[in-house]
Write an enzyme that holds these catalytic residues in place. Sequence first.
Site, PDB file in Angstrom:
ATOM      1  N   HIS A 182      30.193 -15.820 -39.459  1.00  0.00           N
ATOM      2  CA  HIS A 182      29.069 -16.736 -39.688  1.00  0.00           C
ATOM      3  C   HIS A 182      29.450 -18.205 -39.577  1.00  0.00           C
ATOM      4  O   HIS A 182      28.601 -19.064 -39.774  1.00  0.00           O
ATOM      5  CB  HIS A 182      28.465 -16.460 -41.066  1.00  0.00           C
ATOM      6  CG  HIS A 182      29.429 -16.784 -42.181  1.00  0.00           C
ATOM      7  ND1 HIS A 182      30.604 -16.092 -42.367  1.00  0.00           N
ATOM      8  CD2 HIS A 182      29.421 -17.748 -43.133  1.00  0.00           C
ATOM      9  CE1 HIS A 182      31.259 -16.607 -43.396  1.00  0.00           C
ATOM     10  NE2 HIS A 182      30.569 -17.614 -43.874  1.00  0.00           N
ATOM     11  N   ASP A 183      30.705 -18.495 -39.312  1.00  0.00           N
ATOM     12  CA  ASP A 183      31.147 -19.891 -39.238  1.00  0.00           C
ATOM     13  C   ASP A 183      31.474 -20.370 -37.827  1.00  0.00           C
ATOM     14  O   ASP A 183      31.691 -21.561 -37.631  1.00  0.00           O
ATOM     15  CB  ASP A 183      32.408 -20.088 -40.091  1.00  0.00           C
ATOM     16  CG  ASP A 183      32.121 -20.046 -41.582  1.00  0.00           C
ATOM     17  OD1 ASP A 183      30.985 -20.347 -41.992  1.00  0.00           O
ATOM     18  OD2 ASP A 183      33.052 -19.711 -42.345  1.00  0.00           O
TER      19      ASP A 183
ATOM     20  N   GLU B  20      39.847 -15.248 -47.260  1.00  0.00           N
ATOM     21  CA  GLU B  20      39.458 -16.051 -46.099  1.00  0.00           C
ATOM     22  C   GLU B  20      40.304 -17.303 -46.083  1.00  0.00           C
ATOM     23  O   GLU B  20      40.343 -18.070 -47.044  1.00  0.00           O
ATOM     24  CB  GLU B  20      37.985 -16.457 -46.150  1.00  0.00           C
ATOM     25  CG  GLU B  20      37.581 -17.164 -44.860  1.00  0.00           C
ATOM     26  CD  GLU B  20      36.793 -18.437 -45.054  1.00  0.00           C
ATOM     27  OE1 GLU B  20      36.177 -18.896 -44.091  1.00  0.00           O
ATOM     28  OE2 GLU B  20      36.798 -19.006 -46.165  1.00  0.00           O
TER      29      GLU B  20
ATOM     30  N   ASP C  87      31.031 -11.311 -51.392  1.00  0.00           N
ATOM     31  CA  ASP C  87      31.688 -12.559 -51.036  1.00  0.00           C
ATOM     32  C   ASP C  87      31.949 -13.331 -52.323  1.00  0.00           C
ATOM     33  O   ASP C  87      30.999 -13.711 -53.011  1.00  0.00           O
ATOM     34  CB  ASP C  87      30.751 -13.348 -50.108  1.00  0.00           C
ATOM     35  CG  ASP C  87      31.494 -14.203 -49.125  1.00  0.00           C
ATOM     36  OD1 ASP C  87      32.460 -14.860 -49.554  1.00  0.00           O
ATOM     37  OD2 ASP C  87      31.117 -14.217 -47.940  1.00  0.00           O
TER      38      ASP C  87
ATOM     39  N   ASP D 207      36.392 -16.397 -50.476  1.00  0.00           N
ATOM     40  CA  ASP D 207      36.137 -17.613 -49.716  1.00  0.00           C
ATOM     41  C   ASP D 207      37.257 -18.632 -49.949  1.00  0.00           C
ATOM     42  O   ASP D 207      37.597 -18.936 -51.093  1.00  0.00           O
ATOM     43  CB  ASP D 207      34.795 -18.179 -50.198  1.00  0.00           C
ATOM     44  CG  ASP D 207      34.244 -19.261 -49.302  1.00  0.00           C
ATOM     45  OD1 ASP D 207      33.896 -18.951 -48.151  1.00  0.00           O
ATOM     46  OD2 ASP D 207      34.146 -20.422 -49.756  1.00  0.00           O
TER      47      ASP D 207
END
Length: 516
Positions: A320-321, A258, A99, A196
């Site tokens: 995860h969000d 992302e 990430d 990200d």
Amino acid sequence: MSDAAWWRTGAVYQIYPRSFQDSTGNGIGDLPGLRSRLDWVEQLGVSAVWLSPVHPSPQADFGYDVADYCDVDPIFGSLADMDQLIHDCHARGLKVVLDGVFNHTSDQHAWFTASRADKTNAKRDWYIWRDTVPNNWKSTFGGTAWTQDPATGSYYLHSFLPAQPDLNWRNPDVVDAVLDVLRFWFERGVDGFRLDVFNSYLKHPDLPSNPRRWHPGALAYGYVGQHHIHDRDQSDLPEVLGRMRAVADEFGAVLIGETLDEKFRYDRAADFVGDDQLHMAFHFALLHSRWTAKKLATAIRSQLNALPKDGWPTWVLSNHDFQRHPTRWGGGDERAKAAAVIALTLPGTPFLYYGEELGMAEGRLKRADIVDPPGIRFWPVFKGRDGARTPMQWTSEGAFTTGIPWLPLNPDTPWRHAEATANPLSIVHTYRALLALRRNNEALRSGATIWPDTDHADVLSWQRVVASERVRVLVNTVDRSVLVPGEAGTQVLWSTAAVTDVREPLAPNEGRVVRV
Ligand code: TEU
């Protein structure tokens, strides 16, 4: 670009390392623990793992605040553990995706420590400083995006927490430094990066205020009350992405962006993918769709239609969000399996989130359990993201840790866990079967898509076609059986309801893959 590229044919399994497997008993997952669970990942049949951040970090945003891009946080292990993990994954034929959190650093990163010290240091311009607040920009996590720093009295920009200052991507030295980080990991064998909030890297050079947008939630959460035309999605972003892509191409590595979008539309991401930009960018439409055939079809089509010729779709049910999909959509295990059929048979790369193969639900956490900053700030209107991050359910007792887990185990662990998967109707069985089917079936892997295949009000359907084979996918979205007109097909390749006769009506919430 060959169609056989692993990132096109395979699936990626997202691991939130904090919650996968603890090896020390401190209640926090780590790399040695993760390594000890690779059998499970390999047997699932995915092609790659993507790890949420494991770099040194004060953990203000649970690792999405990086203090050193080229090391591993001691809570997760060491650089040697990471090397070992990369080695073990490769030995099993699994790629490793890290990430990359490059929009911002931690305020504890040496770059920021230097930058904030005075107005003339060499790192000052690595972040975005102004003597007065220049605009109306808001933080994604609530409040203003500008914080005054006592050392110089100036304000710095942070699109997330004040502890996550935004890097100044208009400074070429910053771009070079990020490219060096990519090289550092590619040289160690890493096969790609998930980037990200990549569409926030560049801001408008003059930092103008964003135009206002009417939104019922804007009073409590100012971020949604603006059109984000100046703080992201800048037209010169492709140049920067092109430089990252060139480095990735040197190593045959993959870049997955992302996408941040408060309107949950994500179509803009299509502008940033292609042969000389990102390989893929997340289009989270399914994360925000209701579970009806019509809404799901709209979500799917919105991505397929938006992508350029050299783009490639991504399918995400959970991450995860956001609230996990079995909780979001309800409908029990049958619907969780039907959802898997969607993600695993559409053209594109599925990104699976640890535990979804068990049908893990959103954790039901008490206020006292919440540690996620936006959850603390906005409780109970928004309960934060901890519910999507509860420990992986390995056995009836959990077996995630011998200590006290950093978030409580889900209450269904005694009967929903990785050892309770013998039943051929279990969710994991559908994941394994569909992943195996994808590997062995050219139509599912690389076939052209005929969409839609039926305009039935309750059933989603499409075909995947290559010269030698035609496969039809049918997903019944309702809780009753449905007979769909059209070709029944010649052979059921997979049915989530264990149907074997092509002429049978679709069972409630059945996902069926047939050869026609
Ligand atoms: O997320 C981007 C982001 O801001 C949203 O997904 C956000 O988490 C959601 O609107 C709920 O508030 C990325 C990471 O995935 C996330 O975990 C990080 O917190 C964030 O960036 C900052 O790095």
